[in-house]
Design a protein around this motif. Structure first.
Motif, PDB file in Angstrom:
ATOM      1  N   VAL A  75      74.932  50.766  57.507  1.00  0.00           N
ATOM      2  CA  VAL A  75      75.088  49.230  57.426  1.00  0.00           C
ATOM      3  C   VAL A  75      73.301  49.019  57.763  1.00  0.00           C
ATOM      4  CG1 VAL A  75      75.207  48.216  59.282  1.00  0.00           C
ATOM      5  CG2 VAL A  75      77.181  49.767  58.688  1.00  0.00           C
ATOM      6  N   ASN A  76      72.733  49.470  57.788  1.00  0.00           N
ATOM      7  CA  ASN A  76      71.148  48.979  58.232  1.00  0.00           C
ATOM      8  C   ASN A  76      70.328  48.603  56.869  1.00  0.00           C
ATOM      9  OD1 ASN A  76      68.151  48.845  59.161  1.00  0.00           O
ATOM     10  ND2 ASN A  76      68.124  51.419  57.566  1.00  0.00           N
ATOM     11  N   LEU A  79      71.841  46.092  55.469  1.00  0.00           N
ATOM     12  CA  LEU A  79      71.238  44.316  56.435  1.00  0.00           C
ATOM     13  C   LEU A  79      70.152  44.261  55.283  1.00  0.00           C
ATOM     14  CD1 LEU A  79      70.653  42.997  58.617  1.00  0.00           C
ATOM     15  CD2 LEU A  79      69.726  44.521  60.152  1.00  0.00           C
ATOM     16  N   ASN A  80      69.464  45.542  55.129  1.00  0.00           N
ATOM     17  CA  ASN A  80      68.151  45.380  54.689  1.00  0.00           C
ATOM     18  C   ASN A  80      68.094  44.502  53.350  1.00  0.00           C
ATOM     19  OD1 ASN A  80      66.085  47.010  52.354  1.00  0.00           O
ATOM     20  ND2 ASN A  80      64.972  46.570  53.955  1.00  0.00           N
ATOM     21  N   LEU A  83      68.539  40.604  53.871  1.00  0.00           N
ATOM     22  CA  LEU A  83      67.442  39.827  54.428  1.00  0.00           C
ATOM     23  C   LEU A  83      66.414  39.992  53.228  1.00  0.00           C
ATOM     24  CD1 LEU A  83      66.382  42.326  57.699  1.00  0.00           C
ATOM     25  CD2 LEU A  83      67.131  39.759  57.580  1.00  0.00           C
ATOM     26  N   GLN A 110      62.269  49.976  57.446  1.00  0.00           N
ATOM     27  CA  GLN A 110      63.691  49.652  57.955  1.00  0.00           C
ATOM     28  C   GLN A 110      64.520  50.842  58.088  1.00  0.00           C
ATOM     29  OE1 GLN A 110      65.485  46.089  57.291  1.00  0.00           O
ATOM     30  NE2 GLN A 110      67.116  47.347  58.000  1.00  0.00           N
ATOM     31  N   PHE A 180      67.853  46.948  65.322  1.00  0.00           N
ATOM     32  CA  PHE A 180      69.100  47.624  65.213  1.00  0.00           C
ATOM     33  C   PHE A 180      69.211  49.321  65.160  1.00  0.00           C
ATOM     34  CE2 PHE A 180      72.800  48.930  61.756  1.00  0.00           C
ATOM     35  CZ  PHE A 180      73.362  48.207  61.819  1.00  0.00           C
ATOM     36  N   TRP A 184      72.936  49.747  66.993  1.00  0.00           N
ATOM     37  CA  TRP A 184      74.140  50.948  67.121  1.00  0.00           C
ATOM     38  C   TRP A 184      73.919  51.679  68.133  1.00  0.00           C
ATOM     39  CZ3 TRP A 184      77.621  50.007  64.027  1.00  0.00           C
ATOM     40  CH2 TRP A 184      77.888  51.038  63.361  1.00  0.00           C
TER      41      TRP A 184
END
Length: 245
Positions: A75-76, A79-80, A83, A110, A180, A184
């Motif tokens: 998920v991270n 998200l990157n 963005l 990240q 995050f 999380w």
């Protein structure tokens, strides 16, 4: 006689017209002869090693918390990507010939800071109830968490040193990863963990042998002692069944 070109020859003829693009995910460059740059380039592969470690742990341990941690890294990464396409900031000019993707925020920074902060929370909150407060246990925690922070700093610095990202792109990536990771871990610890005992009773989880080790203080010690006891019990059983000469 009519000259008929074979498909293979057509491929070689048209090969010059093909525009080759490197896979940015794995391509890492460093200045020739720069040993420090080579070290930083090797350290930038740490996220791939961590990913391989996750897959190995999931396949062999099948613990729900490990699965939740790994899902958080995915998920991270998503998200990157989101963005990057919202901010649309290019990478440094020296990397323009290699990358067509955006650089803000740094995916390496990240990822590595998400992993590091999550590990910190895991040891500080998830494992706070362990009764074994020996010096060796505390030392191992310091070594593991400290190693993660050192690795995160090296990877982050390497992205700037090797001109893959600007300082701002790395800083923003690290901050997003930190935030995050906090979100999380809170979701996993407060929302998902109480559901793990019910999840492992599902038929699918039983078929896949997925387990919940939340209530076991020290999983490594538990598995070690359980395996040793089972091996001794089987050894005694085999000795009892062995015919007397």
């Amino acid at each position: 006689m009519e000259n008929i070109a074979s498909p293979v020859s057509e491929v070689f003829i048209n090969n010059d017209a093909i525009e080759w693009q490197p896979l940015a995910l794995t391509l890492v460059e460093y200045p020739k002869g720069d040993l420090f740059g080579k070290f930083l380039a090797l350290m930038s592969l740490a996220p791939f090693g961590i990913g391989a470690g996750f897959v190995t742990l999931i396949l062999f341990r099948r613990d729900l918390h490990t699965i939740a941690f790994f899902f958080g890294t995915l998920v991270n990464e998503l998200l990157n990507i989101i963005l990057k396409h919202l901010i649309c900031e290019a990478r440094p000019l020296s990397r323009g010939h290699l990358y067509n993707e955006y650089g803000m925020p740094s995916s390496h920074a990240q990822f590595i800071w998400f992993f590091t902060i999550y590990v910190l929370y895991f040891f500080a909150i998830r494992l706070h109830h362990i009764n074994n407060n020996s010096i060796i246990s505390a030392l191992w925690r310091i070594i593991i968490v400290g190693s993660c922070f050192i690795m995160a700093l090296i990877v982050s610095f390497g992205r700037v040193y090797l001109h893959y990202h600007t300082t701002a792109q790395v800083v923003v990536g690290g901050v997003v990863g930190l935030i995050f990771a906090t979100i999380w871990f809170t979701v996993v610890h407060r929302v998902l963990t109480p559901l793990f005992p019910q999840l492992v009773t599902l038929k699918l989880c039983e078929m896949l042998m997925i387990r919940d080790t939340t209530l076991i203080p020290n999983v490594l010690w538990f598995e070690y002692t359980t395996t040793r006891q089972e091996a001794r019990a089987r050894g005694r059983k085999m000795a009892a069944l062995k015919p007397i000469q």
